[in-house]
Design a protein around this motif. Structure first.
Motif, mmCIF file in Angstrom:
data_model
loop_
_atom_site.group_PDB
_atom_site.id
_atom_site.type_symbol
_atom_site.label_atom_id
_atom_site.label_comp_id
_atom_site.label_asym_id
_atom_site.label_seq_id
_atom_site.Cartn_x
_atom_site.Cartn_y
_atom_site.Cartn_z
ATOM 1 N N VAL A 14 -65.325 21.589 21.800
ATOM 2 C CA VAL A 14 -65.492 22.674 22.957
ATOM 3 C C VAL A 14 -64.217 23.078 23.180
ATOM 4 O O VAL A 14 -64.039 24.252 23.694
ATOM 5 C CB VAL A 14 -66.434 21.914 24.081
ATOM 6 C CG1 VAL A 14 -65.413 20.702 24.546
ATOM 7 C CG2 VAL A 14 -66.765 23.093 24.915
ATOM 8 N N LEU A 17 -63.123 26.361 20.848
ATOM 9 C CA LEU A 17 -64.074 27.530 20.900
ATOM 10 C C LEU A 17 -63.407 28.431 21.709
ATOM 11 O O LEU A 17 -62.831 28.261 23.027
ATOM 12 C CB LEU A 17 -65.574 27.071 21.354
ATOM 13 C CG LEU A 17 -66.193 26.006 20.581
ATOM 14 C CD1 LEU A 17 -67.433 25.731 21.134
ATOM 15 C CD2 LEU A 17 -66.458 26.402 19.206
ATOM 16 N N ALA A 19 -64.427 30.674 24.682
ATOM 17 C CA ALA A 19 -65.460 30.647 25.616
ATOM 18 C C ALA A 19 -65.916 31.662 25.819
ATOM 19 O O ALA A 19 -65.717 32.948 25.470
ATOM 20 C CB ALA A 19 -65.082 30.036 26.687
ATOM 21 N N PRO A 52 -64.332 24.967 29.545
ATOM 22 C CA PRO A 52 -64.543 24.255 28.372
ATOM 23 C C PRO A 52 -63.934 22.714 28.499
ATOM 24 O O PRO A 52 -64.621 21.960 27.849
ATOM 25 C CB PRO A 52 -63.438 25.017 27.469
ATOM 26 C CG PRO A 52 -63.588 26.189 27.970
ATOM 27 C CD PRO A 52 -63.540 26.078 29.456
ATOM 28 N N SER A 55 -66.752 20.521 29.228
ATOM 29 C CA SER A 55 -67.783 21.065 28.043
ATOM 30 C C SER A 55 -68.775 22.063 28.301
ATOM 31 O O SER A 55 -69.955 21.972 27.995
ATOM 32 C CB SER A 55 -68.526 19.690 27.784
ATOM 33 O OG SER A 55 -67.531 18.474 27.419
ATOM 34 N N SER A 57 -68.699 25.960 27.716
ATOM 35 C CA SER A 57 -67.920 27.043 27.099
ATOM 36 C C SER A 57 -68.065 28.603 27.911
ATOM 37 O O SER A 57 -68.684 29.235 27.289
ATOM 38 C CB SER A 57 -68.233 26.938 25.722
ATOM 39 O OG SER A 57 -67.278 27.911 24.754
ATOM 40 N N GLY A 150 -59.755 28.476 23.409
ATOM 41 C CA GLY A 150 -59.834 27.576 22.088
ATOM 42 C C GLY A 150 -58.441 27.073 22.011
ATOM 43 O O GLY A 150 -58.039 26.220 20.761
#
Ligand code: NI
Length: 176
Positions: A14, A17, A19, A52, A55, A57, A150
């Motif tokens: 996560v 990534l 978001a 994020p 957890s 996103s 990320g």
């Protein structure tokens, strides 16, 4: 109601990534993330936290500057929620200074950041805000913003020699 969530640790997918943009801050799922983000930041006693890291996103983050040993002149500010933030630098000047991250415990590193930025975001009331940020607050903003793309601060470190252990960092601060 809110819940203190576990902070995602480096290696968790996560954190790597990009978001998602927030479409409706009033959606129950978003309100839950917002409440948990505030609770989790307060519990961790941090100066910033991005969704994020719990957890979730979504492009949301809180910055909450306060003075510390390292940044005695950092302004004391109420934790500020920033939704779908963006920024531009107001000059090319970047400064290297120490950062840490709740997702990467035990170490600190020197990270170059723009010293003056203009930021845009939606606040907790749903209003569009434009603000100039400088110094420590600008640094925290850029750190948290990276989490939405990320990135973590180690990605911005210029040399491995700029990375030190938390225990050595505390010794350095004691000498200052
Ligand atoms: Ni962080």
């Amino acid at each position: 109601m809110s819940e203190v969530r576990i902070i995602a640790q480096l290696g968790a997918e996560v954190l790597r990534l990009r978001a998602h943009e927030v479409q409706d801050i009033n959606a129950p799922e978003m309100q839950e993330v917002i409440n948990d983000l505030f609770a989790s930041l307060a519990s961790a006693n941090g100066v910033g936290l991005a969704a994020p890291q719990i957890s979730a996103s979504w492009r949301m983050m809180i910055i909450a500057s306060r003075p510390s040993e390292r940044y005695p002149y950092a302004p004391e500010m109420e934790p500020t929620l920033m939704i779908n933030p963006s920024f531009e630098s107001l000059s090319d000047v970047r400064e290297k200074d120490w950062e840490g991250c709740l997702s990467i415990p035990g170490i600190r590193a020197k990270v170059p950041r723009f010293t003056q930025i203009k930021v845009n975001y939606i606040n907790a009331l749903g209003d569009a805000v434009i603000q100039d940020l400088v110094g420590f607050v600008a640094r925290v903003f850029q750190h948290e913003y990276d989490h939405l793309d990320g990135l973590v601060y180690l990605d911005r470190v210029e040399s491995n020699k700029d990375i030190i252990s938390e225990s050595e960092f505390l010794k350095l601060m004691a000498v200052d």
